[in-house]
Design a protein around this motif. Structure first.
Motif, PDB file in Angstrom:
ATOM      1  N   VAL A 110      -8.596 -46.344 -22.297  1.00 20.10           N
ATOM      2  CA  VAL A 110      -8.791 -45.115 -21.518  1.00 20.10           C
ATOM      3  C   VAL A 110      -8.221 -45.275 -20.112  1.00 20.10           C
ATOM      4  O   VAL A 110      -7.530 -44.380 -19.607  1.00 20.10           O
ATOM      5  N   LEU A 111      -8.483 -46.408 -19.475  1.00 21.60           N
ATOM      6  CA  LEU A 111      -7.922 -46.632 -18.143  1.00 21.60           C
ATOM      7  C   LEU A 111      -6.400 -46.702 -18.195  1.00 21.60           C
ATOM      8  O   LEU A 111      -5.712 -46.199 -17.304  1.00 21.60           O
ATOM      9  N   GLY A 112      -5.854 -47.320 -19.232  1.00 25.34           N
ATOM     10  CA  GLY A 112      -4.399 -47.375 -19.380  1.00 25.34           C
ATOM     11  C   GLY A 112      -3.787 -46.000 -19.559  1.00 25.34           C
ATOM     12  O   GLY A 112      -2.744 -45.695 -18.972  1.00 25.34           O
ATOM     13  N   ILE A 113      -4.432 -45.171 -20.370  1.00 19.73           N
ATOM     14  CA  ILE A 113      -3.937 -43.805 -20.567  1.00 19.73           C
ATOM     15  C   ILE A 113      -4.026 -43.012 -19.272  1.00 19.73           C
ATOM     16  O   ILE A 113      -3.088 -42.287 -18.913  1.00 19.73           O
ATOM     17  N   LEU A 114      -5.143 -43.137 -18.565  1.00 25.18           N
ATOM     18  CA  LEU A 114      -5.276 -42.443 -17.272  1.00 25.18           C
ATOM     19  C   LEU A 114      -4.193 -42.876 -16.293  1.00 25.18           C
ATOM     20  O   LEU A 114      -3.575 -42.045 -15.622  1.00 25.18           O
ATOM     21  N   ALA A 115      -3.976 -44.176 -16.193  1.00 25.02           N
ATOM     22  CA  ALA A 115      -2.949 -44.683 -15.271  1.00 25.02           C
ATOM     23  C   ALA A 115      -1.571 -44.176 -15.666  1.00 25.02           C
ATOM     24  O   ALA A 115      -0.781 -43.762 -14.808  1.00 25.02           O
ATOM     25  N   THR A 116      -1.265 -44.176 -16.959  1.00 26.80           N
ATOM     26  CA  THR A 116       0.037 -43.694 -17.424  1.00 26.80           C
ATOM     27  C   THR A 116       0.221 -42.213 -17.132  1.00 26.80           C
ATOM     28  O   THR A 116       1.286 -41.793 -16.653  1.00 26.80           O
ATOM     29  N   VAL A 117      -0.805 -41.435 -17.381  1.00 24.94           N
ATOM     30  CA  VAL A 117      -0.717 -40.003 -17.116  1.00 24.94           C
ATOM     31  C   VAL A 117      -0.562 -39.735 -15.623  1.00 24.94           C
ATOM     32  O   VAL A 117       0.262 -38.910 -15.214  1.00 24.94           O
ATOM     33  N   ILE A 118      -1.320 -40.441 -14.796  1.00 22.11           N
ATOM     34  CA  ILE A 118      -1.223 -40.246 -13.347  1.00 22.11           C
ATOM     35  C   ILE A 118       0.165 -40.610 -12.846  1.00 22.11           C
ATOM     36  O   ILE A 118       0.738 -39.933 -12.004  1.00 22.11           O
ATOM     37  N   ILE A 119       0.726 -41.685 -13.373  1.00 20.18           N
ATOM     38  CA  ILE A 119       2.039 -42.146 -12.903  1.00 20.18           C
ATOM     39  C   ILE A 119       3.159 -41.230 -13.416  1.00 20.18           C
ATOM     40  O   ILE A 119       4.078 -40.902 -12.669  1.00 20.18           O
ATOM     41  N   LEU A 120       3.078 -40.811 -14.661  1.00 19.71           N
ATOM     42  CA  LEU A 120       4.196 -40.058 -15.258  1.00 19.71           C
ATOM     43  C   LEU A 120       4.189 -38.573 -14.991  1.00 19.71           C
ATOM     44  O   LEU A 120       5.242 -37.926 -15.044  1.00 19.71           O
ATOM     45  N   VAL A 121       3.045 -37.978 -14.730  1.00 17.39           N
ATOM     46  CA  VAL A 121       2.996 -36.535 -14.469  1.00 17.39           C
ATOM     47  C   VAL A 121       3.494 -36.285 -13.061  1.00 17.39           C
ATOM     48  O   VAL A 121       2.986 -36.861 -12.092  1.00 17.39           O
ATOM     49  N   PRO A 122       4.495 -35.420 -12.927  1.00 16.32           N
ATOM     50  CA  PRO A 122       5.057 -35.154 -11.585  1.00 16.32           C
ATOM     51  C   PRO A 122       4.125 -34.378 -10.688  1.00 16.32           C
ATOM     52  O   PRO A 122       3.296 -33.652 -11.035  1.00 16.32           O
TER      53      PRO A 122
END
Length: 128
Positions: free
Chosen positions: A116-128
């Motif tokens: 869950v933390l990995g998905i959150l971090a990925t979404v935060i980083i990749l979403v413009p």
């Protein structure tokens, strides 16, 4: 025989699974700050310098009560600090809260929280 039984019930030593769960918080902050620094602005690494030591504070406590109190205190500070500008680091309180129950022994929960933390971090980083 008596000494071994007493040694098992000492006040010192918080179990490894709880420490592993609490260690996910500074790991999340570092991974997120590195990703945000690479994608947007290197100043996110400076923000991580404030949050990594804060999230690592529970690791300094060996006793169960002190560890639990430190986890709760750091969780409150993360949420209040997030309101003041560190909004990306607020999810770091999740593993700290899951590290507090004394009966935490499920490796599946560790994996789920890490994912869950990995998905959150990925979404935060990749979403413009």
């Amino acid at each position: 025989m008596i000494m071994i039984r007493e040694a098992q019930h000492t006040y010192l030593a918080v179990g490894g699974p709880r420490r592993l769960m609490a260690a996910l918080a500074p790991g999340y902050v570092l991974a997120l700050a590195a990703g945000l620094a690479l994608r947007f602005d290197p100043e996110f690494l400076a923000a991580a310098l404030l949050y990594v030591p804060l999230t690592a504070v529970p690791m300094l406590f060996r006793g169960s009560r002190g560890f639990n109190r430190a986890c709760y205190t750091v969780s409150v500070l993360l949420v209040s600090g997030g309101i003041c500008g560190g909004i990306f680091f607020i999810p770091a309180f999740i593993p700290l809260l899951f590290a507090t129950p004394p009966s935490l022994r499920a490796p599946v929960l560790h994996a789920v929280v890490a994912v869950v933390l990995g998905i959150l971090a990925t979404v935060i980083i990749l979403v413009p």
